[in-house]
Design a protein around this motif. Structure first.
Motif, short mmCIF file in Angstrom:
data_model
loop_
_atom_site.label_atom_id
_atom_site.label_comp_id
_atom_site.label_asym_id
_atom_site.label_seq_id
_atom_site.Cartn_x
_atom_site.Cartn_y
_atom_site.Cartn_z
N ASP A 61 0.85 -1.18 0.00
CA ASP A 61 0.00 0.00 0.00
C ASP A 61 0.89 1.24 0.00
OD1 ASP A 61 -1.72 2.12 0.49
OD2 ASP A 61 -2.51 1.30 2.36
N PRO A 62 1.04 1.91 -1.15
CA PRO A 62 1.91 3.09 -1.20
C PRO A 62 1.53 4.19 -0.21
CG PRO A 62 1.37 2.37 -3.42
CD PRO A 62 0.51 1.57 -2.47
N ALA A 63 0.25 4.34 0.10
CA ALA A 63 -0.17 5.37 1.06
C ALA A 63 0.37 5.07 2.46
CB ALA A 63 -1.69 5.48 1.09
N ALA A 64 0.36 3.81 2.85
CA ALA A 64 0.91 3.42 4.16
C ALA A 64 2.41 3.69 4.19
CB ALA A 64 0.62 1.96 4.44
N LEU A 65 3.09 3.42 3.08
CA LEU A 65 4.53 3.67 3.04
C LEU A 65 4.82 5.16 3.08
CD1 LEU A 65 7.18 2.02 2.91
CD2 LEU A 65 7.22 2.56 0.48
N THR A 66 4.01 5.96 2.43
CA THR A 66 4.19 7.41 2.47
C THR A 66 4.02 7.92 3.90
OG1 THR A 66 3.53 7.72 0.18
CG2 THR A 66 3.27 9.63 1.64
N GLU A 67 3.00 7.43 4.57
CA GLU A 67 2.78 7.83 5.97
C GLU A 67 3.97 7.42 6.83
OE1 GLU A 67 0.01 6.29 9.59
OE2 GLU A 67 -1.04 6.68 7.72
N LEU A 68 4.46 6.21 6.64
CA LEU A 68 5.61 5.72 7.41
C LEU A 68 6.85 6.55 7.09
CD1 LEU A 68 6.69 3.54 9.34
CD2 LEU A 68 6.99 2.06 7.36
N LYS A 112 11.10 0.74 15.58
CA LYS A 112 9.95 0.80 16.49
C LYS A 112 8.73 1.41 15.80
CE LYS A 112 12.63 0.91 20.73
NZ LYS A 112 13.02 1.66 21.92
N LEU A 113 8.95 2.44 15.01
CA LEU A 113 7.86 3.07 14.29
C LEU A 113 7.24 2.10 13.29
CD1 LEU A 113 6.19 5.60 13.40
CD2 LEU A 113 8.08 6.09 11.81
N SER A 114 8.06 1.44 12.49
CA SER A 114 7.54 0.56 11.44
C SER A 114 6.89 -0.71 12.01
CB SER A 114 8.64 0.20 10.44
OG SER A 114 9.65 -0.57 11.05
N ALA A 115 7.16 -1.03 13.26
CA ALA A 115 6.57 -2.21 13.89
C ALA A 115 5.16 -1.95 14.44
CB ALA A 115 7.47 -2.70 15.02
N LYS A 116 4.69 -0.73 14.36
CA LYS A 116 3.35 -0.42 14.88
C LYS A 116 2.29 -1.25 14.15
CE LYS A 116 4.14 4.13 16.71
NZ LYS A 116 3.64 5.49 16.81
N PRO A 117 1.28 -1.69 14.87
CA PRO A 117 0.23 -2.54 14.28
C PRO A 117 -0.43 -1.97 13.03
CG PRO A 117 0.01 -2.51 16.66
CD PRO A 117 1.06 -1.51 16.31
N LYS A 118 -0.53 -0.65 12.92
CA LYS A 118 -1.22 -0.08 11.76
C LYS A 118 -0.48 -0.33 10.44
CE LYS A 118 0.29 4.74 12.21
NZ LYS A 118 -0.27 6.09 12.25
N TYR A 119 0.80 -0.70 10.51
CA TYR A 119 1.57 -0.99 9.29
C TYR A 119 1.67 -2.48 9.00
CZ TYR A 119 2.91 3.87 9.97
OH TYR A 119 2.88 5.23 10.16
N LYS A 120 1.16 -3.29 9.91
CA LYS A 120 1.34 -4.74 9.82
C LYS A 120 0.81 -5.35 8.53
CE LYS A 120 0.44 -8.89 12.53
NZ LYS A 120 -0.15 -9.43 13.73
N SER A 121 -0.36 -4.95 8.10
CA SER A 121 -0.97 -5.59 6.93
C SER A 121 -0.39 -5.10 5.60
CB SER A 121 -2.48 -5.38 6.93
OG SER A 121 -2.79 -4.01 6.75
#
Length: 181
Positions: A106-113, A149-158
């Motif tokens: 999901d490019p949007a999730a990567l942009t947010e990250l 730690k940031l990238s391990a947050k549950p909202k990025y898991k899927s």
């Protein structure tokens, strides 16, 4: 026939244990060929007539049905893996840092990250494309690094998974071998 690299999220950690031989056997029942698993961290190269989005859907369905867990994967065409490895400005081997590539479906999730990561002190990030970014972590301190730690947050898991650049190079080599065969 297209060659793909598939990166599984969260296997052989947190109680989801999958033997690569069992994964390969399960995938043989799907519209895939030339299946090769790499390392125990969930990296697969394969060929398929299916388009990329359908490879993702078919692969995730196979994992859910065979191994009984809520599975997520990132699927890239083999040539895209080679492009991402070539675009990475960080070293594959360095005594003081380790280079990682975070991949996203999901490019949007990567942009947010990426946006959140650039705000962290001492974090060096490079966007490699809509589906990948590279980052550095101190040797021996990857899991304690702010970006990890940031990238391990549950909202990025899927939507995301991370690989060491050395692993990405091995996947690229395997995918290139598949494409040649």
């Amino acid at each position: 026939m297209n060659s793909y690299a598939v990166f599984l999220r969260g296997i052989n950690v947190g109680g989801i244990n999958i033997k690569m031989a069992e994964l390969k056997d399960a995938l043989k029942t799907r519209p895939f060929s030339g299946i090769k698993t790499l390392l125990a961290s969930g990296n697969v190269v394969l060929a398929s007539e299916l388009p990329q989005a359908e490879v993702k859907a078919e692969f995730e369905a196979c994992l859910r049905e065979t191994f009984g867990y809520d599975a997520w994967v990132v699927v890239l065409k083999a040539d895209r893996v080679a492009e991402l490895v070539a675009a990475c400005p960080y070293p594959a081997d360095d005594a003081s840092t380790h280079t990682y590539v975070t991949l996203a479906s999901d490019p949007a999730a990567l942009t947010e990250l990426y946006d959140a990561g650039t705000a962290l002190d001492g974090t060096e990030l490079t966007r490699l494309g809509p589906e990948a970014l590279a980052w550095l972590a101190p040797a021996g301190g990857t899991l304690d690094s702010p970006f990890s730690k940031l990238s391990a947050k549950p909202k990025y898991k899927s939507a995301t998974t991370t690989r060491n650049l050395r692993t990405m190079i091995k996947v690229r080599e395997a995918a290139e071998g598949l494409a040649r065969s």
